[in-house]
Design a protein around this motif. Structure first.
Motif, short mmCIF file in Angstrom:
data_model
loop_
_atom_site.label_atom_id
_atom_site.label_comp_id
_atom_site.label_asym_id
_atom_site.label_seq_id
_atom_site.Cartn_x
_atom_site.Cartn_y
_atom_site.Cartn_z
N ARG A 113 0.73 -1.05 0.00
CA ARG A 113 0.04 0.19 0.13
C ARG A 113 0.94 1.21 -0.07
NH1 ARG A 113 -2.70 1.72 4.73
NH2 ARG A 113 -4.24 0.09 4.46
N GLY A 114 0.33 2.44 -0.60
CA GLY A 114 0.56 3.74 -0.32
C GLY A 114 0.91 3.97 1.16
N SER A 115 1.82 5.01 1.41
CA SER A 115 2.04 5.59 2.78
C SER A 115 0.99 6.40 3.33
CB SER A 115 3.44 6.45 2.90
OG SER A 115 3.38 7.54 2.26
N TYR A 116 0.96 6.47 4.85
CA TYR A 116 0.22 7.52 5.54
C TYR A 116 0.43 8.97 5.12
CZ TYR A 116 -1.32 3.77 8.67
OH TYR A 116 -1.93 2.47 9.02
N ASP A 117 1.92 9.15 4.69
CA ASP A 117 2.07 10.79 4.08
C ASP A 117 1.36 10.81 2.56
OD1 ASP A 117 3.66 10.94 6.41
OD2 ASP A 117 5.71 11.18 5.27
N GLN A 118 1.08 9.97 1.97
CA GLN A 118 0.64 10.09 0.86
C GLN A 118 -0.87 10.32 0.99
OE1 GLN A 118 2.14 6.51 -0.92
NE2 GLN A 118 3.14 7.64 -2.53
N GLU A 119 -1.62 9.52 1.93
CA GLU A 119 -2.95 9.73 2.28
C GLU A 119 -3.60 11.19 2.74
OE1 GLU A 119 -5.68 6.54 3.64
OE2 GLU A 119 -3.79 5.35 4.10
N THR A 120 -2.54 11.38 3.82
CA THR A 120 -2.64 12.59 4.41
C THR A 120 -2.55 13.98 3.64
OG1 THR A 120 -0.57 12.52 5.34
CG2 THR A 120 -2.17 11.87 6.77
N GLU A 121 -1.51 13.81 2.56
CA GLU A 121 -1.12 14.76 1.66
C GLU A 121 -2.71 14.91 0.62
OE1 GLU A 121 -0.29 17.67 -1.35
OE2 GLU A 121 0.59 17.33 0.52
N ALA A 122 -3.35 13.75 0.39
CA ALA A 122 -4.56 13.66 -0.41
C ALA A 122 -5.93 14.34 0.33
CB ALA A 122 -4.88 12.41 -0.84
N TRP A 123 -5.66 13.90 1.68
CA TRP A 123 -6.76 14.84 2.41
C TRP A 123 -6.76 16.39 2.27
CZ3 TRP A 123 -5.82 12.36 7.97
CH2 TRP A 123 -6.32 11.09 8.12
N GLU A 153 -5.15 18.29 0.19
CA GLU A 153 -5.32 18.77 -1.15
C GLU A 153 -6.82 18.81 -1.59
OE1 GLU A 153 -4.88 20.04 -4.93
OE2 GLU A 153 -3.71 20.14 -3.34
N HIS A 154 -7.45 17.82 -1.37
CA HIS A 154 -8.95 17.73 -1.49
C HIS A 154 -9.67 18.65 -0.92
CE1 HIS A 154 -8.94 14.57 -4.97
NE2 HIS A 154 -8.02 14.10 -4.11
N LEU A 155 -9.31 18.70 0.64
CA LEU A 155 -10.06 19.61 1.48
C LEU A 155 -10.03 21.19 0.89
CD1 LEU A 155 -9.70 17.97 4.92
CD2 LEU A 155 -11.90 18.05 3.75
N THR A 156 -8.86 21.60 0.68
CA THR A 156 -8.46 23.05 0.41
C THR A 156 -8.88 23.05 -0.95
OG1 THR A 156 -6.32 22.10 -0.25
CG2 THR A 156 -6.75 22.97 2.13
N ALA A 157 -8.57 22.28 -2.01
CA ALA A 157 -8.71 22.49 -3.36
C ALA A 157 -10.30 22.44 -3.65
CB ALA A 157 -8.03 21.83 -4.30
#
Length: 391
Positions: free
Chosen positions: A153-163, A165-169
């Protein structure tokens, strides 16, 4: 399944007749027999994280059963010994030592959790035992110096960056709070969120914590509610996160709730019931209902054959992918099956096509996937995959 300890006594018990010390020494590798290969797993099968361990085990067994139905891998069937650690590090340590020293497993697969992996991984590394497909995105397991660790799986850093990014953008959110489990898992999520926020010149408006294996989230909720967040990102398993969301709704906290993949999406939706509508969960495997993906169609078939009562889900799909990688890699090992050869084969082959989903590895890359997928819980408790967040 009965697993005998390795050695002369076991051979005699199994009716193999007298066996010399030379014969024992000549046998290939721990866990590798003429007709089978033995794997081990320590995971939570009881307590607030039980659905995660059970799901991973179910998926791994589905893949092993699928391979065994056609003769296994080069004539060797694959077997799994699983012990419950209750999502507690000390139990994970005891289980890991038991699996290696008493059961003599070839490799450990599907460990569940950051604190338990943090406890078990050093033991496996010292013993040279492959540690494959842990159900955690913790950064320390992505360290390329850990030659025995293979992540799916992808890392938690990748998941939290996606969080962030999507919340702000997507939603224009600026006031974000976090709820996290107060241990290595929760702090790994906090670290990822903090990095993603700092990248955008932002800071969290509030933090709340809870203890592992509890649902004691009221104090955290009250602290977070005071800050008036527009979104609450959550790093924990399904029971405490569900408790937080249900209490937040009762207290009229109007926020977007975003959960990490480790939460156990299907279990979270079940716990939430009608409170689940609109809750976001990031995933690190494809949508388990999308049979247009060959891997998913194969997974669904294998799962139903292994257990007709099983429900498809993100966690068991991840377990199935762990099993498929093991099977594919074992099939490509040249010469005797050894722990070192399995690990080197994964790195040297590099690319494994599981059927529409590709895992890629290299000399300094022990993580197969980088994708993060967004899902939202519908009113009926089902999940909808989405490309962006909407209010």
């Amino acid at each position: 399944m009965t697993c005998w300890p390795r050695g002369i006594a076991a051979a005699a018990i199994l009716g193999l007749g007298a066996i010399s010390l030379i014969d024992v020494a000549a046998r290939a590798e721990p866990g590798v027999y003429d007709d089978r290969i033995l794997f081990g797993q320590s995971a939570a099968f009881e307590g607030p994280a039980a659905a995660l361990g059970l799901g991973m085990r179910e998926g791994i067994l589905a893949s092993f059963n699928e391979a065994n139905a056609t003769g296994g891998v080069n004539g060797r069937r694959l077997e799994l010994v699983s012990y419950d650690d209750g999502y507690e590090p000390e139990k994970a340590i005891a289980n890991t030592k038991r699996l290696i020293d008493e059961n003599g497993v070839f490799a450990l697969v599907g460990e569940v959790g950051t604190p338990t992996s943090n406890a078990a991984q050093p033991i496996t590394t010292e013993a040279g035992v492959p540690f494959i497909g842990p159900f955690t995105g913790a950064a320390f397991l992505r360290n390329p110096s850990l030659r025995n660790v293979i992540n799916i799986r992808g890392s938690y850093d990748q998941e939290t960056e996606a969080w962030i990014e999507h919340l702000t953008a997507d939603l224009g959110v600026s006031r974000i709070a976090i709820l996290y489990q107060d241990d290595t898992f929760g702090r790994a999520g906090l670290s990822g969120v903090s990095k993603a926020m700092e990248k955008r010149g932002m800071k969290l408006v509030a933090e709340g914590t809870f203890e592992r294996n509890t649902i004691a989230v009221k104090t955290a909720l009250l602290a977070i509610r005071k800050a008036g967040p527009e979104a609450v990102v959550m790093v924990g398993p399904y029971k405490p996160c569900a408790e937080f969301i249900k209490l937040a709704h009762r207290l009229k906290l109007d926020a977007v709730f975003v959960n990490i993949s480790f939460v156990g999406a299907n279990a979270l939706a079940k716990e939430l019931g009608e409170d689940g509508k609109g809750v976001v969960v990031t995933q690190v495997v494809p949508f388990p209902g999308d049979t247009s993906i060959p891997l998913v169609a194969r997974y669904q078939k294998a799962l139903k054959i292994a257990n007709p009562d099983a429900q498809i889900g993100f966690v068991s799909l991840e377990g199935y992918m762990v099993g498929r990688l093991v099977i594919e890699a074992l099939g490509k090992v040249k010469g005797p099956v050894t722990r070192a050869e399995l690990l080197s084969t994964i790195k040297e082959v590099g690319t494994f096509d599981l059927g529409g989903i590709t895992l890629s590895y290299g000399p300094d890359d022990n993580q197969g996937m980088d994708q993060v997928f967004l899902t939202v819980i519908r009113a009926d408790g089902s999940f909808k995959p989405v490309d962006r967040l909407e209010r």
